[in-house]
Design a protein around this motif. Structure first.
Motif, PDB file in Angstrom:
ATOM      1  N   ASN A  62      57.597  27.626  85.815  1.00 41.37           N
ATOM      2  CA  ASN A  62      57.073  26.756  84.901  1.00 41.37           C
ATOM      3  C   ASN A  62      57.992  26.051  84.084  1.00 41.37           C
ATOM      4  OD1 ASN A  62      55.769  25.859  82.258  1.00 41.37           O
ATOM      5  ND2 ASN A  62      54.253  27.492  82.771  1.00 41.37           N
ATOM      6  N   LYS A  63      58.179  24.667  84.028  1.00 40.72           N
ATOM      7  CA  LYS A  63      59.192  23.849  83.544  1.00 40.72           C
ATOM      8  C   LYS A  63      59.245  23.960  82.055  1.00 40.72           C
ATOM      9  CE  LYS A  63      56.384  19.501  82.796  1.00 40.72           C
ATOM     10  NZ  LYS A  63      56.311  19.946  81.481  1.00 40.72           N
ATOM     11  N   ASP A  64      58.339  24.601  81.264  1.00 39.63           N
ATOM     12  CA  ASP A  64      58.304  24.954  79.658  1.00 39.63           C
ATOM     13  C   ASP A  64      58.558  26.350  79.618  1.00 39.63           C
ATOM     14  OD1 ASP A  64      56.881  22.555  79.204  1.00 39.63           O
ATOM     15  OD2 ASP A  64      55.217  23.205  79.528  1.00 39.63           O
ATOM     16  N   PHE A  65      58.722  27.143  80.658  1.00 43.95           N
ATOM     17  CA  PHE A  65      59.086  28.496  80.578  1.00 43.95           C
ATOM     18  C   PHE A  65      60.285  28.942  81.688  1.00 43.95           C
ATOM     19  CE2 PHE A  65      55.062  28.392  78.489  1.00 43.95           C
ATOM     20  CZ  PHE A  65      55.418  29.360  77.252  1.00 43.95           C
ATOM     21  N   PRO A  66      61.667  28.372  81.457  1.00 41.84           N
ATOM     22  CA  PRO A  66      62.610  28.654  82.514  1.00 41.84           C
ATOM     23  C   PRO A  66      62.710  30.094  82.001  1.00 41.84           C
ATOM     24  CG  PRO A  66      63.509  27.457  80.466  1.00 41.84           C
ATOM     25  CD  PRO A  66      61.976  27.433  80.442  1.00 41.84           C
ATOM     26  N   PRO A  67      63.577  30.694  83.381  1.00 39.73           N
ATOM     27  CA  PRO A  67      63.784  32.264  83.313  1.00 39.73           C
ATOM     28  C   PRO A  67      64.495  32.641  82.037  1.00 39.73           C
ATOM     29  CG  PRO A  67      63.898  31.480  85.569  1.00 39.73           C
ATOM     30  CD  PRO A  67      63.720  30.118  84.667  1.00 39.73           C
ATOM     31  N   GLU A  68      65.420  32.307  81.371  1.00 37.39           N
ATOM     32  CA  GLU A  68      66.073  32.576  80.233  1.00 37.39           C
ATOM     33  C   GLU A  68      65.205  32.824  79.219  1.00 37.39           C
ATOM     34  OE1 GLU A  68      67.133  28.191  80.975  1.00 37.39           O
ATOM     35  OE2 GLU A  68      66.810  29.949  82.260  1.00 37.39           O
ATOM     36  N   ILE A  69      64.477  31.906  78.838  1.00 39.01           N
ATOM     37  CA  ILE A  69      63.485  31.859  77.984  1.00 39.01           C
ATOM     38  C   ILE A  69      62.420  32.860  77.948  1.00 39.01           C
ATOM     39  CG2 ILE A  69      61.635  30.799  76.700  1.00 39.01           C
ATOM     40  CD1 ILE A  69      63.035  28.058  76.913  1.00 39.01           C
ATOM     41  N   VAL A  70      61.849  33.128  79.237  1.00 45.75           N
ATOM     42  CA  VAL A  70      60.769  34.175  79.519  1.00 45.75           C
ATOM     43  C   VAL A  70      61.464  35.714  79.405  1.00 45.75           C
ATOM     44  CG1 VAL A  70      59.571  35.280  81.460  1.00 45.75           C
ATOM     45  CG2 VAL A  70      59.568  32.816  81.258  1.00 45.75           C
ATOM     46  N   LEU A  71      62.929  35.597  79.792  1.00 46.41           N
ATOM     47  CA  LEU A  71      63.570  37.196  79.694  1.00 46.41           C
ATOM     48  C   LEU A  71      63.537  37.613  78.220  1.00 46.41           C
ATOM     49  CD1 LEU A  71      65.079  39.227  81.168  1.00 46.41           C
ATOM     50  CD2 LEU A  71      67.355  37.665  80.569  1.00 46.41           C
ATOM     51  N   GLU A  72      63.963  36.706  77.124  1.00 47.81           N
ATOM     52  CA  GLU A  72      64.222  36.880  75.880  1.00 47.81           C
ATOM     53  C   GLU A  72      62.698  37.379  75.022  1.00 47.81           C
ATOM     54  OE1 GLU A  72      66.666  37.983  74.103  1.00 47.81           O
ATOM     55  OE2 GLU A  72      67.740  37.723  76.245  1.00 47.81           O
ATOM     56  N   LYS A  73      61.844  36.527  75.478  1.00 52.23           N
ATOM     57  CA  LYS A  73      60.234  36.858  75.107  1.00 52.23           C
ATOM     58  C   LYS A  73      59.902  38.256  75.686  1.00 52.23           C
ATOM     59  CE  LYS A  73      58.087  32.222  74.474  1.00 52.23           C
ATOM     60  NZ  LYS A  73      57.596  32.648  73.112  1.00 52.23           N
ATOM     61  N   LEU A  74      60.217  38.518  76.927  1.00 51.12           N
ATOM     62  CA  LEU A  74      59.872  39.709  77.333  1.00 51.12           C
ATOM     63  C   LEU A  74      60.464  40.824  76.828  1.00 51.12           C
ATOM     64  CD1 LEU A  74      59.459  38.926  81.269  1.00 51.12           C
ATOM     65  CD2 LEU A  74      57.570  39.890  79.880  1.00 51.12           C
ATOM     66  N   ARG A  75      61.728  40.726  76.513  1.00 49.15           N
ATOM     67  CA  ARG A  75      62.338  41.836  75.614  1.00 49.15           C
ATOM     68  C   ARG A  75      61.937  42.216  74.315  1.00 49.15           C
ATOM     69  NH1 ARG A  75      68.400  43.088  76.565  1.00 49.15           N
ATOM     70  NH2 ARG A  75      68.416  41.038  77.642  1.00 49.15           N
ATOM     71  N   GLU A 395      46.560  36.494  81.462  1.00 53.28           N
ATOM     72  CA  GLU A 395      47.119  35.209  81.283  1.00 53.28           C
ATOM     73  C   GLU A 395      48.178  35.360  80.512  1.00 53.28           C
ATOM     74  OE1 GLU A 395      47.335  31.364  81.906  1.00 53.28           O
ATOM     75  OE2 GLU A 395      45.360  32.206  82.267  1.00 53.28           O
ATOM     76  N   TYR A 396      49.399  35.184  80.995  1.00 56.44           N
ATOM     77  CA  TYR A 396      50.726  35.100  80.141  1.00 56.44           C
ATOM     78  C   TYR A 396      51.015  33.685  79.992  1.00 56.44           C
ATOM     79  CZ  TYR A 396      51.329  39.653  82.880  1.00 56.44           C
ATOM     80  OH  TYR A 396      51.110  40.886  83.149  1.00 56.44           O
ATOM     81  N   PRO A 397      52.133  33.528  78.727  1.00 54.89           N
ATOM     82  CA  PRO A 397      52.203  32.240  78.272  1.00 54.89           C
ATOM     83  C   PRO A 397      52.559  31.250  79.447  1.00 54.89           C
ATOM     84  CG  PRO A 397      53.206  33.845  76.963  1.00 54.89           C
ATOM     85  CD  PRO A 397      52.625  34.573  78.206  1.00 54.89           C
ATOM     86  N   TRP A 398      53.286  31.726  80.528  1.00 52.50           N
ATOM     87  CA  TRP A 398      53.403  30.757  81.466  1.00 52.50           C
ATOM     88  C   TRP A 398      52.595  30.825  82.696  1.00 52.50           C
ATOM     89  CZ3 TRP A 398      56.619  34.546  79.380  1.00 52.50           C
ATOM     90  CH2 TRP A 398      56.559  36.207  79.866  1.00 52.50           C
TER      91      TRP A 398
END
Length: 451
Positions: A62-75, A395-398
């Motif tokens: 998901n271009k709006d949620f690259p893995p590095e952003i997802v990672l910090e949100k999950l943490r 349903e997750y943000p991504w």
């Protein structure tokens, strides 16, 4: 019958080329309300489920949620989640005074692992097939910690070259059953969206405490007493070579099975549901998959087990948000000869009677049986259903997962039911693992029953 297939292991990726980038502990974001260390009681249902359950949730890029952003949100979200799910940061221990397992809610932390694969999500191939390599996407043991200090919950995020990623979650089964784990995922998704919890959890396991004194008021053919301290479960992995096969049962075939059951049923006392007809199908095929059809074999009894949620069956009812294991094992038993000769409708009735049997008093009797005898479910085959737990609907943000699945190991006495992927939403995938000759028989009886 529908398409059945068995993908050759040689066509599967044997190594997902996963590199662990970080392996650490995360802790609740604030002190507990009481600011005191405490123990969490575990019911007799929880007590026998001291093993890890590992699930993988795959997500497209998901271009709006690259893995590095997802990672910090999950943490950040997991840190918040452990405030209300405080047991996830605790440790399982044997209480010396009671001789029972409980959870020491000591805030020792949960595992948090960051990883990357050299493959794209598409290169993993068919996600439905139980690829043993998927175990690389989950962490259950942290090498930095001693064996007696392992977390009850460990999270791993693995990013793929395409921008997609996998969430791998390992939870000790004492923490959640399938329904409460779904609520946990929904709450996690709410925190990720910076919203309040969708369903605040109920962590009071004493709601399923045994009566004083315990009273066993029913025979419990589905349970076997613990014979020695080394035995942990009847359903152990086997070293025997097993073939994996996934049988895709379409929604049209399920409807045909329902109609077949209704036509040949002797009573209307049991609901003819999709689960009941698929379970009856599995039971018949598994019981008749032995290689020799002799009178001696036909006289042997077959017992099928499956889980039933008891939240709404108790009086008073358990809260729907109860986090512990609020499932009991329903059973049906019959001689193999009956499964060969009885109508399909009668087999469906026997399956349905297993669920109908579990009333408030029956459930209390099971819990009290565990207080007296210490044991666990036992049968010829267990149907483990992931079919309608609804993990892919979160349903997750991504976005929603592309697919969710447990890590599957070789167990010939467990048959798993999975939802389909990007296809027939009301169909089901039946995963069986059997020796080659038995697998051939299983498929033959499947075709016979579906005809």
């Amino acid at each position: 019958m529908g398409v059945s297939y068995q993908e050759s292991p040689s066509l599967l990726l044997q190594d997902l080329k996963v590199t662990i980038k970080e392996s650490t502990l995360i802790f609740p974001s604030e002190e507990t309300i009481t600011n005191k260390r405490k123990s969490m009681f575990l019911s007799n249902v929880d007590q026998v489920l001291n093993f890890d359950v590992q699930t993988v949730h795959f997500f497209r890029s998901n271009k709006d949620f690259p893995p590095e952003i997802v990672l910090e949100k999950l943490r950040k979200a997991l840190v918040k989640a452990m405030v209300v799910y405080e047991f996830l940061a605790g440790r399982l221990r044997l209480n010396p005074s009671s001789g029972r397992l409980d959870v020491d809610c000591n805030g020792a932390g949960a595992g948090f692992v960051t990883a990357a694969s050299e493959y794209t999500l598409e290169e993993l191939g068919d996600l439905v097939y139980p690829n043993p390599a998927f175990a690389q996407l989950v962490t259950s043991q942290l090498e930095s910690l001693p064996k007696d200090d392992q977390p009850l919950f460990a999270f791993q995020m693995t990013s793929f070259k395409c921008g997609g990623f996998a969430m791998g979650l390992s939870t000790n089964h004492t923490t959640f059953d399938g329904l409460s784990f779904k609520i946990f995922l929904e709450n996690l998704a709410s925190l990720l969206s910076e919203k309040p919890l969708s369903t605040p959890p109920c962590n009071d396991r004493t709601l399923l405490k045994a009566r004083t004194p315990p009273r066993v008021t029913f025979p419990h053919h589905e349970l076997v007493q613990l014979q020695d301290s080394k035995t942990s479960t009847v359903f152990e992995a086997t070293s025997e070579h097993l073939d994996f096969n996934i049988f895709k049962i379409s929604s049209q075939q399920i409807q045909s099975l329902k109609e077949k059951a209704v036509r040949s049923s002797s009573s209307c006392s049991v609901r003819v549901t999709g689960f009941n007809v698929v379970t009856a199908l599995v039971w018949r095929c598994k019981a008749l998959s032995f290689t020799k059809v002799e009178e001696e074999d036909l006289e042997k009894e077959s017992t099928i087990l499956y889980a039933v949620d008891i939240r709404g069956r108790l009086n008073p009812q358990l809260p729907s948000e109860y986090t512990g294991n609020a499932v009991l094992t329903a059973y049906a038993k019959a001689k193999r000869k009956a499964l060969l000769e009885e109508t399909f409708g009668r087999i469906v009735e026997m399956v349905g009677e297993g669920s109908k049997r579990i009333t408030d008093e029956y459930a209390r009797s099971v819990i009290d049986w565990g207080e007296i005898y210490k044991g666990f479910p036992h049968g010829e085959v267990l149907v483990s259903s992931w079919w309608k737990l609804g993990f892919p609907e979160v349903e997750y943000p991504w976005g929603k997962p592309k697919y969710c699945c447990p890590i599957v190991y070789h167990r010939k006495d467990i048959v798993l039911l999975f939802p389909d992927i990007d296809g027939d939403s009301k169909g089901v995938n039946v995963l069986a693992a059997l020796p080659s000759k038995e697998m051939t028989k299983f498929q033959d009886w499947l075709e016979d029953t579906l005809s």
